[in-house]
Motif scaffolding. Structure first.
Motif, PDB file in Angstrom:
ATOM      1  N   ILE A  71       0.829  -1.199   0.000  1.00  0.00           N
ATOM      2  CA  ILE A  71       0.000   0.000   0.000  1.00  0.00           C
ATOM      3  C   ILE A  71       0.867   1.254   0.000  1.00  0.00           C
ATOM      4  CG2 ILE A  71      -1.854  -1.208   1.222  1.00  0.00           C
ATOM      5  CD1 ILE A  71      -1.000   0.291   3.763  1.00  0.00           C
ATOM      6  N   ASP A  72       0.281   2.373  -0.398  1.00  0.00           N
ATOM      7  CA  ASP A  72       0.940   3.683  -0.359  1.00  0.00           C
ATOM      8  C   ASP A  72       2.261   3.662  -1.128  1.00  0.00           C
ATOM      9  OD1 ASP A  72      -1.191   4.575   1.184  1.00  0.00           O
ATOM     10  OD2 ASP A  72      -0.185   4.092   3.062  1.00  0.00           O
ATOM     11  N   ALA A  73       3.302   4.221  -0.541  1.00  0.00           N
ATOM     12  CA  ALA A  73       4.620   4.260  -1.178  1.00  0.00           C
ATOM     13  C   ALA A  73       5.694   4.093  -0.112  1.00  0.00           C
ATOM     14  CB  ALA A  73       4.820   5.583  -1.915  1.00  0.00           C
ATOM     15  N   TYR A  74       6.806   3.529  -0.503  1.00  0.00           N
ATOM     16  CA  TYR A  74       7.975   3.378   0.370  1.00  0.00           C
ATOM     17  C   TYR A  74       9.195   3.683  -0.486  1.00  0.00           C
ATOM     18  CZ  TYR A  74      11.042   1.278   3.944  1.00  0.00           C
ATOM     19  OH  TYR A  74      12.003   1.044   4.898  1.00  0.00           O
ATOM     20  N   PRO A  75       9.502   4.957  -0.672  1.00  0.00           N
ATOM     21  CA  PRO A  75      10.550   5.358  -1.619  1.00  0.00           C
ATOM     22  C   PRO A  75      11.953   4.985  -1.144  1.00  0.00           C
ATOM     23  CG  PRO A  75       9.683   7.265  -0.458  1.00  0.00           C
ATOM     24  CD  PRO A  75       8.833   6.107  -0.065  1.00  0.00           C
ATOM     25  N   GLU A  76      12.874   5.043  -2.082  1.00  0.00           N
ATOM     26  CA  GLU A  76      14.252   4.643  -1.810  1.00  0.00           C
ATOM     27  C   GLU A  76      14.841   5.377  -0.610  1.00  0.00           C
ATOM     28  OE1 GLU A  76      18.658   5.113  -3.819  1.00  0.00           O
ATOM     29  OE2 GLU A  76      16.934   4.931  -5.146  1.00  0.00           O
ATOM     30  N   GLU A  77      14.638   6.672  -0.559  1.00  0.00           N
ATOM     31  CA  GLU A  77      15.291   7.453   0.490  1.00  0.00           C
ATOM     32  C   GLU A  77      14.767   7.073   1.876  1.00  0.00           C
ATOM     33  OE1 GLU A  77      18.328   9.709   1.756  1.00  0.00           O
ATOM     34  OE2 GLU A  77      17.889   9.088  -0.311  1.00  0.00           O
ATOM     35  N   GLU A  78      13.485   6.772   1.989  1.00  0.00           N
ATOM     36  CA  GLU A  78      12.944   6.365   3.281  1.00  0.00           C
ATOM     37  C   GLU A  78      13.497   5.006   3.693  1.00  0.00           C
ATOM     38  OE1 GLU A  78       8.715   5.607   5.643  1.00  0.00           O
ATOM     39  OE2 GLU A  78       8.678   6.218   3.531  1.00  0.00           O
ATOM     40  N   PHE A  79      13.562   4.071   2.759  1.00  0.00           N
ATOM     41  CA  PHE A  79      14.162   2.756   3.013  1.00  0.00           C
ATOM     42  C   PHE A  79      15.603   2.949   3.479  1.00  0.00           C
ATOM     43  CE2 PHE A  79      14.052  -1.843   1.114  1.00  0.00           C
ATOM     44  CZ  PHE A  79      14.922  -2.300   2.077  1.00  0.00           C
ATOM     45  N   TRP A  80      16.362   3.776   2.752  1.00  0.00           N
ATOM     46  CA  TRP A  80      17.756   4.017   3.103  1.00  0.00           C
ATOM     47  C   TRP A  80      17.881   4.621   4.504  1.00  0.00           C
ATOM     48  CZ3 TRP A  80      22.570   3.197   3.407  1.00  0.00           C
ATOM     49  CH2 TRP A  80      23.483   4.188   3.752  1.00  0.00           C
ATOM     50  N   GLN A  81      17.037   5.592   4.827  1.00  0.00           N
ATOM     51  CA  GLN A  81      17.102   6.227   6.146  1.00  0.00           C
ATOM     52  C   GLN A  81      16.739   5.234   7.249  1.00  0.00           C
ATOM     53  OE1 GLN A  81      18.348   9.147   7.020  1.00  0.00           O
ATOM     54  NE2 GLN A  81      18.838   9.596   4.869  1.00  0.00           N
ATOM     55  N   ASP A  82      15.774   4.353   6.978  1.00  0.00           N
ATOM     56  CA  ASP A  82      15.437   3.312   7.947  1.00  0.00           C
ATOM     57  C   ASP A  82      16.637   2.406   8.200  1.00  0.00           C
ATOM     58  OD1 ASP A  82      12.855   4.199   8.331  1.00  0.00           O
ATOM     59  OD2 ASP A  82      11.941   2.748   6.953  1.00  0.00           O
ATOM     60  N   LEU A  83      17.321   2.018   7.130  1.00  0.00           N
ATOM     61  CA  LEU A  83      18.491   1.157   7.249  1.00  0.00           C
ATOM     62  C   LEU A  83      19.639   1.892   7.939  1.00  0.00           C
ATOM     63  CD1 LEU A  83      19.557  -1.659   6.532  1.00  0.00           C
ATOM     64  CD2 LEU A  83      20.321  -0.734   4.344  1.00  0.00           C
ATOM     65  N   LEU A  84      19.823   3.136   7.580  1.00  0.00           N
ATOM     66  CA  LEU A  84      20.892   3.940   8.171  1.00  0.00           C
ATOM     67  C   LEU A  84      20.692   4.069   9.676  1.00  0.00           C
ATOM     68  CD1 LEU A  84      23.392   5.602   7.329  1.00  0.00           C
ATOM     69  CD2 LEU A  84      21.884   7.597   7.170  1.00  0.00           C
ATOM     70  N   LYS A  85      19.446   4.260  10.082  1.00  0.00           N
ATOM     71  CA  LYS A  85      19.161   4.437  11.505  1.00  0.00           C
ATOM     72  C   LYS A  85      19.456   3.183  12.312  1.00  0.00           C
ATOM     73  CE  LYS A  85      15.547   5.921  14.732  1.00  0.00           C
ATOM     74  NZ  LYS A  85      14.177   6.443  14.889  1.00  0.00           N
ATOM     75  N   VAL A  86      19.004   2.027  11.830  1.00  0.00           N
ATOM     76  CA  VAL A  86      19.195   0.807  12.626  1.00  0.00           C
ATOM     77  C   VAL A  86      20.642   0.340  12.611  1.00  0.00           C
ATOM     78  CG1 VAL A  86      16.817   0.054  12.351  1.00  0.00           C
ATOM     79  CG2 VAL A  86      18.545  -0.775  10.742  1.00  0.00           C
ATOM     80  N   THR A  87      21.392   0.663  11.552  1.00  0.00           N
ATOM     81  CA  THR A  87      22.800   0.249  11.492  1.00  0.00           C
ATOM     82  C   THR A  87      23.731   1.260  12.128  1.00  0.00           C
ATOM     83  OG1 THR A  87      23.113   1.252   9.308  1.00  0.00           O
ATOM     84  CG2 THR A  87      22.457  -1.081   9.369  1.00  0.00           C
TER      85      THR A  87
END
Length: 490
Positions: A71-87
């Motif tokens: 649903i909705d959208a999950y753009p590249e930059e949001e995915f990247w920021q999610d990964l950046l935060k947890v790592t």
């Protein structure tokens, strides 16, 4: 030392794939699609095939607009920021973005090989926007890939653990199995997992803490018992460039009553963010409401590993019931905090004080467990930054927690070709995928579904690379990766 006579494997195969989970199967399918002959060696017996992929449920997917089951959208930059935060920044951005972009277009290929996705889920995980769920879970995905591999003519052998490789200046020559069989091939893909199931290696990696404990002795293994890291250790000792910290892993707080191996998803405790967590001294030690559970659940195993006795307790009251995925084991139930403490083996006065201090610090606004709400604590260390409601409505429930290791992050350093590297030089015919290289993207931490994103992307890349080393091409994938690489360059 007695040497087992080596037996001939007969005619050499084009591509040898070592491993039997998602990454290995993706590699085998891609190499076979390109025209190469493929032999896959799975160390487990047939009934336990699939490694940790048996226990997976979903794939994290980038998408710029609604797509079939997303649903909705999950753009590249949001995915990247999610990964950046947890790592915490411990990630190779180029390879991470390669995985992210690949995740946007791999589902049609997966469907062609029999994988089915289910409609968006509702409930406690809140990932209908970011993750595509497999119909039937990981076991169905693994079975679909094995059926497709059989239909395409991939040869599969079970109970076939590989102990070492025969190498010639970085070039793969042959694999030597535990039975002493020598299997030659023109190229090889290693995708046989980390060392999470090797308790002695875990003990060595984690060492002894300041309390004189050996933390790894209290670890549980969420996944397969067959990931002993034998080939990983061989490769690192053979000089393959390494990546990752041996103590970093996908490490989840799971029910302490779970089995040592193969507990899977049902042993996870998902109510952490809805209550409070105390150690065996009845003290809180981290912000339970830091972020949404799918983004932060995989930090809690490591947090518990750092506590006395590697044990903790997740405590909720009646208000939390129905707002999280219920675990397989019932929680310990009590009508008073004193009774709950006694049942959990905690010192009652210390536990009651911790809860009362927390309750007094709660500043309740508009509670919403589906959003980063404004319910928080004030003047409390550590703070709880969201979903902070007083624990004041009996009955109360407690769940014992232990560190549950899913997979380890120590592995081999790669670039976008998935080739194994020796002193910075890429092997011409030896590739790696899955857990054995996931540390390039995951230096620490985890976010739901990204392991499957990494395994699928690099499994496919490694399979095509191995086929190419044998003189075969995969035009469809070459075009797909050209578009991904072009996007990554800009």
């Amino acid at each position: 030392m007695k040497h087992t006579p080596q037996k001939s494997a007969g005619p050499a195969v084009d591509v040898l794939v070592i491993g039997g989970g998602n990454a290995a199967l993706c590699a085998a399918l891609m190499a076979r699609e390109a025209g190469a002959s493929v032999l896959l060696l799975e160390s487990a017996p047939r009934e336990w095939r699939g490694g940790n992929s048996m226990h997976v449920r979903n794939l994290r997917c980038m998408h710029d607009e609604p797509q079939d089951v997303l649903i909705d959208a999950y753009p590249e930059e949001e995915f990247w920021q999610d990964l950046l935060k947890v790592t915490g920044g411990l990630t190779d951005e180029h390879l991470a973005r390669l995985v992210i972009r690949h995740s946007s277009g791999c589902r049609p290929w997966m469907r062609r090989h029999g994988v089915h996705f289910q409609p968006p889920l509702s409930g406690a995980l809140h990932v209908a926007r970011t993750n595509a769920f497999f119909m039937g879970g990981g076991k169905a995905l693994v079975n679909a890939y094995y059926r497709s591999a059989q239909d395409l003519g991939v040869e599969v052998r079970y109970d076939s653990a590989v102990e070492r490789l025969e190498l010639d200046k970085g070039r793969f020559v042959a694999a030597i199995t535990a039975s002493g069989e020598r299997i030659a091939a023109r190229a090889c893909v290693m995708a046989c997992g980390g060392f999470e199931s090797n308790i002695p290696w875990q003990r060595e990696a984690w060492g002894q803490n300041e309390r004189g404990e050996w933390p790894a002795e209290n670890f549980l293994i969420r996944g397969t018992r067959f990931n002993q890291g034998v080939l990983l250790k061989f490769m690192l000792e053979a000089g393959a460039d390494r990546i990752g910290d041996p103590t970093q892993a996908h490490c989840v707080a799971i029910d302490a009553r779970a089995p040592l191996y193969d507990g899977g998803i049902c042993t996870r405790i998902d109510c952490v963010s809805l209550g409070l967590v105390v150690n065996r001294d009845a003290q809180r030690f981290y912000d339970e409401g830091e972020d949404f559970w799918p983004k932060r659940y995989a930090i809690w195993g490591r947090l518990v590993a750092q506590q006395p006795g590697q044990v903790a307790y997740s405590v909720i009251d009646q208000k939390a019931i129905g707002r999280f995925m219920p675990p397989v084991f019932d929680g310990t139930k009590a009508d008073t905090l004193e009774e709950l403490a006694a049942l959990l083996g905690l010192e009652p006065a210390a536990f009651v004080k911790t809860v009362h201090d927390y309750n007094a610090a709660c500043r309740v606004g508009t509670f919403d467990h589906t959003a980063l709400d404004d319910c928080h604590t004030e003047g409390l260390t550590p703070a709880k930054t969201h979903w902070a409601l007083p624990l004041d409505t009996p009955p109360f429930y407690g769940y014992p927690l232990r560190p549950g290791i899913t997979f380890t992050y120590l592995g081999m350093k790669v670039d976008e070709t998935a080739a194994v590297r020796f002193d910075g030089l890429a092997s011409p015919n030896l590739f790696v995928a899955g857990e054995m290289m996931a540390g390039n993207v995951l230096g620490k931490g985890y976010t739901a579904g990204v392991g499957m994103s990494i395994g699928t992307a690099f499994g496919r890349i490694a399979g095509v690379g191995a086929a190419r080393a044998c003189g075969y091409t995969h035009p469809e994938f070459e075009e797909e990766m050209s578009e991904v690489s072009h996007a990554a360059a800009h």
